[in-house]
Write a protein that holds these residues in place. Structure first.
Motif, mmCIF file in Angstrom:
data_model
loop_
_atom_site.group_PDB
_atom_site.id
_atom_site.type_symbol
_atom_site.label_atom_id
_atom_site.label_comp_id
_atom_site.label_asym_id
_atom_site.label_seq_id
_atom_site.Cartn_x
_atom_site.Cartn_y
_atom_site.Cartn_z
ATOM 1 N N ILE A 227 0.833 -1.201 0.000
ATOM 2 C CA ILE A 227 0.000 0.000 0.000
ATOM 3 C C ILE A 227 0.874 1.260 0.000
ATOM 4 O O ILE A 227 0.578 2.238 -0.688
ATOM 5 C CB ILE A 227 -0.958 -0.011 1.206
ATOM 6 N N LEU A 228 1.985 1.218 0.756
ATOM 7 C CA LEU A 228 2.880 2.377 0.829
ATOM 8 C C LEU A 228 3.652 2.590 -0.470
ATOM 9 O O LEU A 228 3.775 3.712 -0.954
ATOM 10 C CB LEU A 228 3.871 2.196 1.987
ATOM 11 N N LYS A 229 4.158 1.497 -1.049
ATOM 12 C CA LYS A 229 5.031 1.602 -2.228
ATOM 13 C C LYS A 229 4.259 1.718 -3.532
ATOM 14 O O LYS A 229 4.739 2.315 -4.502
ATOM 15 C CB LYS A 229 5.958 0.378 -2.286
ATOM 16 N N GLY A 230 3.080 1.108 -3.610
ATOM 17 C CA GLY A 230 2.232 1.269 -4.784
ATOM 18 C C GLY A 230 2.577 0.400 -5.974
ATOM 19 O O GLY A 230 3.284 -0.614 -5.858
ATOM 20 N N ASN A 231 2.088 0.825 -7.140
ATOM 21 C CA ASN A 231 2.085 -0.018 -8.342
ATOM 22 C C ASN A 231 3.478 -0.376 -8.866
ATOM 23 O O ASN A 231 3.708 -1.512 -9.290
ATOM 24 C CB ASN A 231 1.289 0.673 -9.457
ATOM 25 N N ASN A 232 4.407 0.572 -8.878
ATOM 26 C CA ASN A 232 5.729 0.293 -9.444
ATOM 27 C C ASN A 232 6.460 -0.788 -8.651
ATOM 28 O O ASN A 232 7.109 -1.670 -9.231
ATOM 29 C CB ASN A 232 6.569 1.575 -9.473
ATOM 30 N N PHE A 233 6.352 -0.724 -7.341
ATOM 31 C CA PHE A 233 6.980 -1.730 -6.482
ATOM 32 C C PHE A 233 6.370 -3.105 -6.736
ATOM 33 O O PHE A 233 7.086 -4.100 -6.886
ATOM 34 C CB PHE A 233 6.806 -1.323 -5.020
ATOM 35 N N ILE A 234 5.040 -3.163 -6.802
ATOM 36 C CA ILE A 234 4.353 -4.441 -7.015
ATOM 37 C C ILE A 234 4.694 -5.002 -8.394
ATOM 38 O O ILE A 234 4.910 -6.206 -8.549
ATOM 39 C CB ILE A 234 2.834 -4.272 -6.852
ATOM 40 N N ARG A 235 4.748 -4.121 -9.396
ATOM 41 C CA ARG A 235 5.077 -4.554 -10.759
ATOM 42 C C ARG A 235 6.463 -5.205 -10.798
ATOM 43 O O ARG A 235 6.652 -6.269 -11.415
ATOM 44 C CB ARG A 235 5.038 -3.365 -11.712
ATOM 45 N N SER A 236 7.440 -4.590 -10.138
ATOM 46 C CA SER A 236 8.806 -5.129 -10.131
ATOM 47 C C SER A 236 8.856 -6.487 -9.445
ATOM 48 O O SER A 236 9.472 -7.434 -9.953
ATOM 49 C CB SER A 236 9.748 -4.148 -9.420
ATOM 50 N N LEU A 237 8.199 -6.590 -8.291
ATOM 51 C CA LEU A 237 8.187 -7.856 -7.559
ATOM 52 C C LEU A 237 7.422 -8.931 -8.327
ATOM 53 O O LEU A 237 7.810 -10.098 -8.333
ATOM 54 C CB LEU A 237 7.562 -7.646 -6.179
ATOM 55 N N PHE A 238 6.359 -8.516 -9.001
ATOM 56 C CA PHE A 238 5.571 -9.428 -9.833
ATOM 57 C C PHE A 238 6.448 -10.045 -10.915
ATOM 58 O O PHE A 238 6.427 -11.264 -11.141
ATOM 59 C CB PHE A 238 4.404 -8.658 -10.456
ATOM 60 N N LEU A 239 7.241 -9.221 -11.582
ATOM 61 C CA LEU A 239 8.128 -9.711 -12.638
ATOM 62 C C LEU A 239 9.160 -10.699 -12.084
ATOM 63 O O LEU A 239 9.451 -11.727 -12.713
ATOM 64 C CB LEU A 239 8.841 -8.537 -13.311
ATOM 65 N N ILE A 240 9.696 -10.398 -10.913
ATOM 66 C CA ILE A 240 10.684 -11.288 -10.294
ATOM 67 C C ILE A 240 10.072 -12.654 -10.000
ATOM 68 O O ILE A 240 10.658 -13.703 -10.317
ATOM 69 C CB ILE A 240 11.244 -10.658 -8.998
ATOM 70 N N ILE A 241 8.878 -12.657 -9.399
ATOM 71 C CA ILE A 241 8.219 -13.909 -9.028
ATOM 72 C C ILE A 241 7.868 -14.734 -10.268
ATOM 73 O O ILE A 241 8.066 -15.959 -10.299
ATOM 74 C CB ILE A 241 6.951 -13.635 -8.194
ATOM 75 N N VAL A 242 7.356 -14.084 -11.306
ATOM 76 C CA VAL A 242 7.003 -14.799 -12.542
ATOM 77 C C VAL A 242 8.253 -15.407 -13.183
ATOM 78 O O VAL A 242 8.227 -16.547 -13.653
ATOM 79 C CB VAL A 242 6.277 -13.862 -13.528
ATOM 80 N N CYS A 243 9.342 -14.662 -13.179
ATOM 81 C CA CYS A 243 10.593 -15.182 -13.750
ATOM 82 C C CYS A 243 11.109 -16.381 -12.954
ATOM 83 O O CYS A 243 11.611 -17.354 -13.540
ATOM 84 C CB CYS A 243 11.650 -14.084 -13.781
ATOM 85 N N ILE A 244 10.974 -16.333 -11.636
ATOM 86 C CA ILE A 244 11.374 -17.465 -10.799
ATOM 87 C C ILE A 244 10.512 -18.685 -11.119
ATOM 88 O O ILE A 244 11.010 -19.810 -11.233
ATOM 89 C CB ILE A 244 11.271 -17.110 -9.299
ATOM 90 N N LEU A 245 9.214 -18.458 -11.289
ATOM 91 C CA LEU A 245 8.300 -19.545 -11.659
ATOM 92 C C LEU A 245 8.706 -20.169 -12.982
ATOM 93 O O LEU A 245 8.700 -21.396 -13.136
ATOM 94 C CB LEU A 245 6.863 -19.015 -11.750
#
Length: 260
Positions: A227-245
Motif C-alpha cells: 500500500i505504501l510503495k504502490g504499483n511500481n513496487f508491485i510490478r517489479s516484484l511481480f516480474l521477479i516472481i514470474v521469472c522465478i516460476l
C-alpha cells in the motif's frame, strides 16, 4: 513431539511466504518446498494440507487489510471468488483422471508471455481503469474465476500471478487493486482445498498452526509495504516472481525429460 528446529525453520519460511504472497502471490514457491525439504518422509497430501492451512491464514489477513485501505469492486471480486471456489473442486477431482504434468509446457509458455508482456508494456497496471461495462466485467470475472480456479485445483503454481495478470489485462485494475482482488479469490481456492484436506486428516496441526501465525505476520508487513510503495513496487516484484516460476518450470521439465 516434533523437533523444535523444524518448527522454527518452517515458521521462518512461512513468514517469508506470507510476505511475498500478500503482495504478488507466489508464496507456494517458498512454503511448500520448505515443507518438502524439512519433512522429506511425510506423505504429500499431509504436506499439501499443512501448506494450505498456513497459507489461508495469511491470505485472509491480506485480503482484509487491502479491503480496509482500498476501494475494491466487491461485485466483481465476489463473482470471481465464487466461480474459483466451485471450479477448484472440479480441478482437484480432475487430477485423478488427467495427468497434470501434460500441462506444464503450456503453463511455462503462458508464464513466459506474461513476463515478457509485463516487462515490455511499461504502463501495464499503472492506472486503475475499466476496459468494459459493468455487466461485461461480471461475466469476465466469472470466466477468470472458473479458468484460474480450475487451474489452482488441478495444478496450482503461478495462480496468484495469473489472477493479477487477468485482473489487470481483462478487467482494467491497477497492480495494487489486482493484487488485493487476487487475495480474495485465492482465499476461496485455498478454502475449497481445505474442505478436502481437513476432513481427510491431511493437516499436521502442530506445524500448520505456528506456521499460520507467522504467515499472518508476513502478510501484515507485506500488505503495508504494498500500500505504501504502490504499483511500481508491485510490478517489479511481480516480474521477479514470474521469472522465478518460469525458471522452476524449466528445471522441472528438463529433469522430467532427462530422467524420464
Amino acid at each position: 513431539m516434533h523437533d523444535t528446529s523444524q518448527v522454527f525453520i518452517l515458521c521462518l519460511f512461512s513468514f517469508c511466504a506470507g510476505f511475498i504472497d500478500s503482495i504478488v502471490g507466489g508464496g507456494g514457491l517458498i512454503q511448500l518446498p520448505a515443507l518438502l525439504i524439512v519433512l522429506p518422509n511425510t506423505d504429500l497430501p499431509l504436506l499439501l494440507g499443512t501448506n494450505k492451512l498456513a497459507s489461508i491464514a495469511g491470505t485472509s489477513v491480506a485480503a482484509i487489510r487491502f479491503s480496509l485501505h482500498l476501494k475494491l469492486h466487491s461485485s466483481i471480486i465476489i463473482v470471481a471468488a465464487i466461480a474459483a471456489f466451485l471450479f477448484s473442486f472440479i480441478g482437484a477431482s480432475t487430477v485423478s483422471i488427467i495427468n497434470p504434468n501434460i500441462l506444464r509446457p503450456l503453463i511455462l509458455v503462458l508464464l513466459t508471455i506474461v513476463a515478457i508482456y509485463t516487462f515490455l508494456k511499461k504502463d501495464f497496471g499503472s492506472q486503475h481503469l475499466f476496459y468494459t461495462a459493468r455487466a461485461k466485467q461480471i461475466i469476465l470475472a466469472a470466466i477468470i474465476g472458473c479458468v484460474i480456479g480450475f487451474y489452482d485445483g488441478f495444478l496450482g503454481p503461478g495462480t496468484g500471478s495469473f489472477l493479477i495478470f487477468a485482473f489487470i489485462g481483462v478487467i482494467g485494475f491497477d497492480f495494487l487493486r489486482a493484487s488485493a482482488s487476487a487475495k480474495v479469490v485465492n482465499f476461496c481456492t485455498n478454502l475449497a482445498a481445505l474442505f478436502y484436506f481437513i476432513p481427510t486428516n491431511n493437516v499436521i496441526y502442530s506445524f500448520a498452526l505456528p506456521m499460520a501465525v507467522c504467515n499472518v505476520f508476513g502478510a501484515i508487513i507485506g500488505t503495508k509495504l504494498a500500500i505504501l510503495k504502490g504499483n511500481n513496487f508491485i510490478r517489479s516484484l511481480f516480474l521477479i516472481i514470474v521469472c522465478i516460476l518460469v525458471c522452476i518450470l524449466i528445471i522441472k521439465l528438463t529433469h522430467d525429460i532427462v530422467f524420464g
